[in-house]
Design an enzyme around this catalytic site. Structure first.
Site, PDB file in Angstrom:
ATOM      1  NE  ARG A   1     -32.563 -31.655  21.231  1.00  0.00           N
ATOM      2  CZ  ARG A   1     -31.908 -30.896  20.369  1.00  0.00           C
ATOM      3  NH1 ARG A   1     -31.065 -29.989  20.794  1.00  0.00           N
ATOM      4  NH2 ARG A   1     -32.088 -31.030  19.074  1.00  0.00           N
TER       5      ARG A   1
ATOM      6  NE  ARG B   1     -52.302 -38.403  21.510  1.00  0.00           N
ATOM      7  CZ  ARG B   1     -51.896 -37.224  21.054  1.00  0.00           C
ATOM      8  NH1 ARG B   1     -51.113 -36.467  21.801  1.00  0.00           N
ATOM      9  NH2 ARG B   1     -52.255 -36.802  19.872  1.00  0.00           N
TER      10      ARG B   1
ATOM     11  CB  CYS C   1     -46.296 -30.975  17.941  1.00  0.00           C
ATOM     12  SG  CYS C   1     -46.463 -32.740  18.218  1.00  0.00           S
TER      13      CYS C   1
ATOM     14  CD  GLU D   1     -36.136 -27.326  14.569  1.00  0.00           C
ATOM     15  OE1 GLU D   1     -35.102 -26.681  14.807  1.00  0.00           O
ATOM     16  OE2 GLU D   1     -36.729 -27.993  15.437  1.00  0.00           O
TER      17      GLU D   1
ATOM     18  NE  ARG E   1     -33.184 -30.240  14.996  1.00  0.00           N
ATOM     19  CZ  ARG E   1     -33.268 -29.992  13.684  1.00  0.00           C
ATOM     20  NH1 ARG E   1     -34.449 -29.899  13.102  1.00  0.00           N
ATOM     21  NH2 ARG E   1     -32.179 -29.836  12.960  1.00  0.00           N
TER      22      ARG E   1
ATOM     23  NE  ARG F   1     -25.597 -30.275  19.509  1.00  0.00           N
ATOM     24  CZ  ARG F   1     -25.922 -29.760  20.700  1.00  0.00           C
ATOM     25  NH1 ARG F   1     -27.152 -29.378  20.929  1.00  0.00           N
ATOM     26  NH2 ARG F   1     -25.023 -29.609  21.625  1.00  0.00           N
TER      27      ARG F   1
END
Length: 122
Positions: free
Chosen positions: A9, A65, A76, A79, A91, A117
């Site tokens: 992540r 890319r 993609c 969120e 993210r 996180r």
């Protein structure tokens, strides 16, 4: 330990929603994830990006890319718009093959996403 599939992540934020700013955020994020985990392109199964509603200038996958990851399956998504969430946030979730145990995976959070996180190993 034999190679297995692991998820890595990461997240970052951008100051401005421009193609240049998104690219300048995504490339260092992915580069650090790859470097800290000893991952090369052939190890990557796929990468999922999410972006908050305030990022509309470019797909984060386009930035990936630009660093030579065009052969990797990239996608993609939007969120969730949760009240109080980090704005202008991208993210990423990489699925990779690695011989590292789960507790040796380094998740990377940069810029305004650093506190998302803090319960994960660095």
């Amino acid at each position: 330990m034999p190679a297995t599939v692991r998820a890595v992540r990461g997240a970052t934020t951008v100051g401005d929603d421009t193609p240049e700013a998104v690219t300048k955020a995504v490339v260092p994020l992915l580069s650090e994830i790859l470097e800290r985990n000893g991952i090369v392109e052939d190890d990557i199964i796929s990468i999922l990006f999410t972006a908050t509603d305030d990022i509309v200038s470019i797909f984060p996958a386009t930035a990936a890319r630009s660093m030579g990851l065009g052969a990797v399956p990239l996608i993609c998504a939007r969120e969730l718009a949760v009240v109080g969430s980090v704005p202008k946030c991208i993210r990423v979730l990489l699925h990779v093959t690695t011989d590292r145990p789960r507790d040796a995976i380094h998740h990377v959070y940069l810029e305004g996403a650093q506190g998302l996180r803090d319960d994960l190993p660095d």
